[in-house]
Design a protein around this motif. Structure first.
Motif, PDB file in Angstrom:
ATOM      1  N   ILE A  72       0.868  -1.166   0.000  1.00  0.00           N
ATOM      2  CA  ILE A  72       0.000   0.000   0.000  1.00  0.00           C
ATOM      3  C   ILE A  72       0.913   1.226   0.000  1.00  0.00           C
ATOM      4  O   ILE A  72       1.794   1.353   0.864  1.00  0.00           O
ATOM      5  CB  ILE A  72      -0.905   0.042   1.249  1.00  0.00           C
ATOM      6  CG1 ILE A  72      -1.718  -1.239   1.411  1.00  0.00           C
ATOM      7  CG2 ILE A  72      -1.758   1.300   1.249  1.00  0.00           C
ATOM      8  CD1 ILE A  72      -2.925  -1.348   0.539  1.00  0.00           C
ATOM      9  N   LEU A  97      -7.810  -5.874   5.451  1.00  0.00           N
ATOM     10  CA  LEU A  97      -6.488  -5.509   5.939  1.00  0.00           C
ATOM     11  C   LEU A  97      -6.323  -6.026   7.365  1.00  0.00           C
ATOM     12  O   LEU A  97      -7.109  -5.688   8.244  1.00  0.00           O
ATOM     13  CB  LEU A  97      -6.344  -3.985   5.906  1.00  0.00           C
ATOM     14  CG  LEU A  97      -4.945  -3.445   5.993  1.00  0.00           C
ATOM     15  CD1 LEU A  97      -4.209  -3.697   4.681  1.00  0.00           C
ATOM     16  CD2 LEU A  97      -4.994  -1.955   6.278  1.00  0.00           C
ATOM     17  N   VAL A 107      -5.070   3.815   4.935  1.00  0.00           N
ATOM     18  CA  VAL A 107      -5.834   2.607   5.218  1.00  0.00           C
ATOM     19  C   VAL A 107      -5.889   2.401   6.729  1.00  0.00           C
ATOM     20  O   VAL A 107      -5.085   2.975   7.470  1.00  0.00           O
ATOM     21  CB  VAL A 107      -5.225   1.343   4.544  1.00  0.00           C
ATOM     22  CG1 VAL A 107      -5.338   1.418   3.033  1.00  0.00           C
ATOM     23  CG2 VAL A 107      -3.789   1.132   4.977  1.00  0.00           C
ATOM     24  N   GLN A 111     -10.054  -2.671   7.261  1.00  0.00           N
ATOM     25  CA  GLN A 111     -10.629  -2.074   6.057  1.00  0.00           C
ATOM     26  C   GLN A 111     -10.701  -3.092   4.934  1.00  0.00           C
ATOM     27  O   GLN A 111      -9.802  -3.896   4.745  1.00  0.00           O
ATOM     28  CB  GLN A 111      -9.769  -0.877   5.615  1.00  0.00           C
ATOM     29  CG  GLN A 111     -10.292  -0.176   4.388  1.00  0.00           C
ATOM     30  CD  GLN A 111      -9.446   1.050   4.047  1.00  0.00           C
ATOM     31  OE1 GLN A 111      -8.792   1.631   4.901  1.00  0.00           O
ATOM     32  NE2 GLN A 111      -9.488   1.440   2.786  1.00  0.00           N
ATOM     33  N   ILE A 113     -10.201  -3.768   1.277  1.00  0.00           N
ATOM     34  CA  ILE A 113      -9.427  -3.096   0.236  1.00  0.00           C
ATOM     35  C   ILE A 113      -9.476  -3.891  -1.063  1.00  0.00           C
ATOM     36  O   ILE A 113      -9.626  -5.107  -1.050  1.00  0.00           O
ATOM     37  CB  ILE A 113      -7.948  -2.878   0.649  1.00  0.00           C
ATOM     38  CG1 ILE A 113      -7.235  -4.212   0.906  1.00  0.00           C
ATOM     39  CG2 ILE A 113      -7.859  -1.976   1.867  1.00  0.00           C
ATOM     40  CD1 ILE A 113      -5.728  -4.089   1.018  1.00  0.00           C
TER      41      ILE A 113
END
Length: 160
Positions: A72, A97, A107, A111, A113
């Motif tokens: 990320i 995550l 982030v 979360q 993603i």
């Protein structure tokens, strides 16, 4: 310049309940962006990704905790996170995550993603209680203190 690589302790996140994830000993480890061992580990993971994905689609008996590690980016900062669970989509992947960010701020833990194959830096799963894959973690074990590395090997089933 360095990139942040999640320390091997993040693997324990696959082994503990979600509510404890934010309270784990998970921490970032800085690895130089030109580290040859880490680059080789990422390449090994990427070159074997298709076999891993096929296995995760139909897990054999004794296997579980299938996970992907993804990069990320947030401006000039980059951090690698485990995504547990994950699933394929028409355009790539989606998943949760599983680590608390320490470097990037775009982030958060838990979360959902979306990411592509190009974002994947590692994969792993357990087979009969032993870690399989997690090539980047094996590199990080070499950079830890002997005591930390031994703890990870004995507690979480690393054979590297």
């Amino acid at each position: 310049m360095t990139i942040a690589v999640r320390i091997a302790l993040c693997l324990l996140l696959a082994l503990v309940p979600l509510h404890a994830r934010a309270q784990s000993d998970d921490k970032a480890m800085m690895i130089a962006s030109d580290d040859a061992e880490m680059a080789a580990a990422i390449e090994k993971a990427r070159s074997s990704l298709d076999e891993f994905l096929a296995l995760s689609d139909t897990p054999p008996p004794g296997t579980d905790k299938f996970k992907l590690k993804v990069m990320i980016a947030d401006g000039n900062a980059t951090e690698h996170f485990w995504v547990i669970p994950f699933k394929r989509t028409e355009t790539g992947f989606v998943g949760i995550l599983a680590n608390e960010p320490e470097i990037v701020r775009n982030v958060v833990l838990g979360q959902n993603i979306e990411f592509t194959r190009d974002d994947i830096s590692d994969w792993g799963y357990t087979k009969n209680g032993r870690q399989v894959g997690s090539f980047t973690v094996c590199v990080m074990l070499k950079k830890m203190s002997k005591e930390e590395a031994e703890y990870m090997r004995t507690q979480y089933g690393f054979d590297c």
